[in-house]
Design an enzyme around this catalytic site. Structure first.
Site, PDB file in Angstrom:
ATOM      1  N   GLU A 297     -10.985   6.608   4.135  1.00 52.93           N
ATOM      2  CA  GLU A 297     -10.049   5.848   5.083  1.00 52.93           C
ATOM      3  C   GLU A 297     -10.100   6.457   6.533  1.00 52.93           C
ATOM      4  O   GLU A 297     -11.191   6.762   6.944  1.00 52.93           O
ATOM      5  CB  GLU A 297      -8.509   6.229   4.487  1.00 52.93           C
ATOM      6  CG  GLU A 297      -8.329   5.778   3.154  1.00 52.93           C
ATOM      7  CD  GLU A 297      -6.867   5.621   2.629  1.00 52.93           C
ATOM      8  OE1 GLU A 297      -6.146   5.123   3.285  1.00 52.93           O
ATOM      9  OE2 GLU A 297      -6.746   6.131   1.291  1.00 52.93           O
TER      10      GLU A 297
ATOM     11  N   ASP B  35       0.769  -1.234   0.107  1.00 55.26           N
ATOM     12  CA  ASP B  35      -0.094   0.077   0.106  1.00 55.26           C
ATOM     13  C   ASP B  35       0.863   0.989   0.128  1.00 55.26           C
ATOM     14  O   ASP B  35       2.094   1.193   0.250  1.00 55.26           O
ATOM     15  CB  ASP B  35      -1.058   0.126   1.153  1.00 55.26           C
ATOM     16  CG  ASP B  35      -2.444   0.660   0.935  1.00 55.26           C
ATOM     17  OD1 ASP B  35      -2.148   1.744  -0.055  1.00 55.26           O
ATOM     18  OD2 ASP B  35      -3.158   0.686   1.567  1.00 55.26           O
TER      19      ASP B  35
HETATM   20  C1  BGC Z   1      -5.167   3.109   0.325  1.00 53.50           C
HETATM   21  C2  BGC Z   1      -5.283   2.260  -0.858  1.00 53.50           C
HETATM   22  C3  BGC Z   1      -4.985   3.103  -2.152  1.00 53.50           C
HETATM   23  C4  BGC Z   1      -3.850   3.634  -2.237  1.00 53.50           C
HETATM   24  C5  BGC Z   1      -3.308   4.243  -3.460  1.00 53.50           C
HETATM   25  C6  BGC Z   1      -3.920   3.862   0.206  1.00 53.50           C
HETATM   26  O1  BGC Z   1      -4.006   4.861   1.243  1.00 53.50           O
HETATM   27  O2  BGC Z   1      -5.412   2.332   1.548  1.00 53.50           O
HETATM   28  O3  BGC Z   1      -6.590   1.723  -0.836  1.00 53.50           O
HETATM   29  O4  BGC Z   1      -5.182   1.998  -3.242  1.00 53.50           O
HETATM   30  O5  BGC Z   1      -3.831   4.461  -1.171  1.00 53.50           O
HETATM   31  O6  BGC Z   1      -4.234   5.465  -3.425  1.00 53.50           O
HETATM   32  C1  BGC Z   2      -3.342   9.997  -1.137  1.00 52.03           C
HETATM   33  C2  BGC Z   2      -4.193   8.840  -1.071  1.00 52.03           C
HETATM   34  C3  BGC Z   2      -3.487   7.837   0.082  1.00 52.03           C
HETATM   35  C4  BGC Z   2      -3.160   8.733   1.163  1.00 52.03           C
HETATM   36  C5  BGC Z   2      -2.352   7.693   2.038  1.00 52.03           C
HETATM   37  C6  BGC Z   2      -3.123  10.774   0.133  1.00 52.03           C
HETATM   38  O1  BGC Z   2      -2.440  11.763  -0.076  1.00 52.03           O
HETATM   39  O2  BGC Z   2      -3.998  11.095  -1.738  1.00 52.03           O
HETATM   40  O3  BGC Z   2      -4.377   8.005  -2.352  1.00 52.03           O
HETATM   41  O4  BGC Z   2      -4.331   6.965   0.000  1.00 52.03           O
HETATM   42  O5  BGC Z   2      -2.391   9.767   0.861  1.00 52.03           O
HETATM   43  O6  BGC Z   2      -1.861   8.288   3.013  1.00 52.03           O
END
Ligand code: BGC
Ligand code: BGC
Length: 606
Positions: A497, A301
């Site tokens: 998230e 991830d």
């Molecule tokens: C998320 C994932 C996602 C990735 C890329 C992460 O923070 O947990 O689900 O695919 O970011 O954006």
């Molecule tokens: C991104 C997300 C990612 C996240 C993880 C964000 O800045 O836009 O895609 O999942 O950071 O911490």
């Protein structure tokens, strides 16, 4: 071989050989293209040939996935990078389908300019349609699709999403989330098809849709494993469960996704009994790749390797732990140069065996060959017209209607009649952003007219056929006893998230309560439509409502909600999660003996 593949092959040099042979020219023909460029050869042979030509640096690059804001096409050439991603909301300028296709082609040309010309895969979170592109079709979030109980519908959504992605060049989707959400306080509950493994397993048809059509993109089953089983529903938390429970509840959807040939699996930020999944060799290598027979590649991830030691940033130790655990591609958005250096050092010192690097490359390259990327590396712009097309919006509307769950319906409050005089109110009634939720245009999503679509209010006006009978006032002011019914469309503001974690409960928003109370005071039938990513605490107020509909997060096609309110489509949605009596009952799930407000599977008909 497809005609265009033949053309590409001819163009790449075979033509010379063929021409010479046909004309009976000199005895020794020019050498043909390298075997790995020959689409007639089996993928395994092509991979072997290519791997034999790659230097260590070529291989390290394949395992590296930077974020678009921190990498240029020239970097892709120079470091032989294997992949690029757009994180949530990260879009080219202009953020239009041609803008995306141009950006993608730019990176791909960078890859093709390297000596071995290995194409990149470009990944995005298209978790409910191609959701970062304004004007794309936004489908209901997974929780609503789980309510539909319709795997064929979900397959078609996958195929439609693949077309919209293909038109912009994107060939890798970080979806589906096959998480099993056990505690609704979790901010990612809406990304789950449901709280029992059977629902996410059933909906792995999304993988078939994404990968199996003429427009085929790589799918990702995520997040491996037990992301929805963390204590307290904490995002990125710790699943404190036994192995039998992990296997019974959280593993089955991955088994099913693997059975359907999912191309990649993303590892979860979360831990299992204190051990970070990003270093869990037993589950990634022994169980996923060994026992389940997963043949695709495992991706970390976003910055996931940073968290192994719980300190910010990553060290060589963390790189070693992650790669040796079985992670094949590392999503390392910014510090990718350092990642490559650490991995090179680790290989040179023997801490990461070369066989592990070769295995990772074999897996990644196999998927690239299978996708046909060596033959068709650039965006297929013929699919661009499908972005937000009428056909896809019609499919989305159908999905919305099939995902509505009628939880309560007294005194035949529903369905409404076309000629009913209806008063509509609520923060979520006339707001595309609210009804789409997180992962829409931006990472967190947000209220407002953030993209094109039909709001629930617009949908009601369309479906009622007598639009003059519909009165709307956001806060409910002006309602009185002259209306036949009032509809409050209320719920949650968008989130994604951990921003959506609600450890303190799932109470209704105070503004929403005020609106509902205003409508209730008019003493007419009151229908509450909840636009939310999960069950909310409504038990104490429910007696004052005649009808309650869970609309989940329907996306851009709000008319699907109206279709059910007016009985144009009979309600068939069933709860994919148990609806708690109060959030103090969380976690509450099917079969645990607790007494819910509405059980798993509940849903009324008319
Ligand atoms: C998320 C994932 C996602 C990735 C890329 C992460 O923070 O947990 O689900 O695919 O970011 O954006
Ligand atoms: C991104 C997300 C990612 C996240 C993880 C964000 O800045 O836009 O895609 O999942 O950071 O911490």
């Amino acid at each position: 071989m497809r005609g265009s593949a033949l053309k590409a092959l001819l163009a790449s040099g075979l033509a010379a050989v063929v021409a010479l042979a046909v004309c009976g020219g000199p005895a020794r023909a020019e050498p043909g293209p390298a075997p790995y460029l020959d689409p007639r050869l089996p993928v395994g042979d092509r991979v072997r040939d290519l791997l034999g030509r790659m230097s260590l640096d070529d291989k390290l690059g394949q395992m590296t996935q930077p974020e678009r804001r921190y990498v240029t096409p020239e970097d892709v050439t120079r470091y032989r990078l294997g992949a690029v991603l757009s994180s949530g909301g990260s879009a080219p300028s202009p953020n239009t389908p041609p803008g995306w296709a141009d950006m993608y082609d730019g990176y791909q040309r960078g890859a093709l300019a390297s000596p071995l010309r290995v194409p990149i895969v470009y990944g995005v979170d298209a978790v409910h349609g191609h959701n970062t592109v304004p004007g794309a079709t936004i489908f209901p979030h997974n929780i609503g699709l789980g309510a539909s109980r319709d795997p064929e519908l979900v397959r078609r959504i996958g195929a439609a999403t693949a077309e919209e992605l293909a038109g912009t060049g994107v060939n890798w989707d970080f979806a589906p989330c096959v998480c099993v959400a056990r505690d609704d306080r979790w901010g990612r509950t809406y990304e789950s098809f449901g709280e029992v493994p059977e629902l996410p397993s059933m909906m792995t048809t999304l993988v078939d849709g994404l990968q199996g059509g003429p427009a085929s993109v790589l799918a990702t089953a995520k997040h491996f494993v037990a992301d929805g089983g963390t204590a307290g529903g904490e995002d990125r938390g710790d699943a404190r469960i036994t192995e039998p429970e992990l296997r019974a509840v959280h593993l089955p959807p991955f088994r099913e996704a693997v059975r359907r040939g999912v191309g990649s699996v993303m590892v979860s930020y979360s831990s299992w009994n204190g051990l970070k999944m990003h270093q869990n060799r037993y589950l990634i290598t022994d169980v996923l790749k060994g026992e389940l027979g997963f043949k695709g590649f495992v991706v970390s991830d976003y910055n996931g390797i940073d968290r192994i030691d719980d300190k910010p940033g990553f060290t060589e130790d963390e790189v070693v732990a992650a790669v040796n655990a079985g992670i094949d591609m590392v999503m390392v958005p910014t510090e990718w140069r350092r990642f490559i250096d650490y991995l090179r050092d680790a290989v040179n010192s023997g801490r990461v065996p070369m066989s592990r690097v070769d295995d990772a490359n074999r897996r990644i390259l196999t998927k690239k060959f299978e996708l046909g990327l060596f033959e068709h590396p650039l965006a297929d712009r013929s699919y661009m017209r499908t972005v937000g097309s009428a056909a896809h919006r019609a499919l989305a509307r159908q999905a919305v209607a099939k995902s509505q769950v009628v939880l309560k319906n007294e005194n035949n409050a529903l369905p409404l009649d076309d000629d009913d005089k209806v008063f509509v109110a609520g923060r979520s009634a006339n707001d595309i952003g609210m009804q789409s939720g997180g992962w829409t245009i931006t990472w967190q999503g947000g209220p407002g007219p953030i993209t094109k679509g039909t709001t629930i209010l617009d949908g009601i006006r369309q479906v009622a056929q007598t639009p003059d009978n519909i009165t709307y006032e956001r806060d409910g002011a002006g309602v009185d006893g002259s209306y036949d019914a009032a509809i409050a469309v209320v719920g949650e503001k968008p989130y994604a998230e951990y921003h959506g974690d609600r450890p303190d409960g799932l109470r209704l928003d105070p503004d929403d309560v005020k609106t509902i109370e205003r409508l209730r005071a008019a003493d007419i039938p009151l229908i509450v439509v909840l636009v939310s990513g999960r069950p909310l605490d409504v038990a104490d107020r429910l007696p004052g409502w005649d009808a309650l509909v869970a609309a989940w997060l329907p996306g851009t096609e709000g008319a699907g909600v109206a279709d059910v309110l007016y009985g144009e489509t009979a309600p068939t949605g069933r709860l994919p999660v148990t609806w708690m009596r109060d959030s103090g009952q969380e976690p509450i799930n099917k079969g645990d003996g607790k007494a819910p407000l509405f059980p798993f599977g509940h849903g009324l008909d008319y």
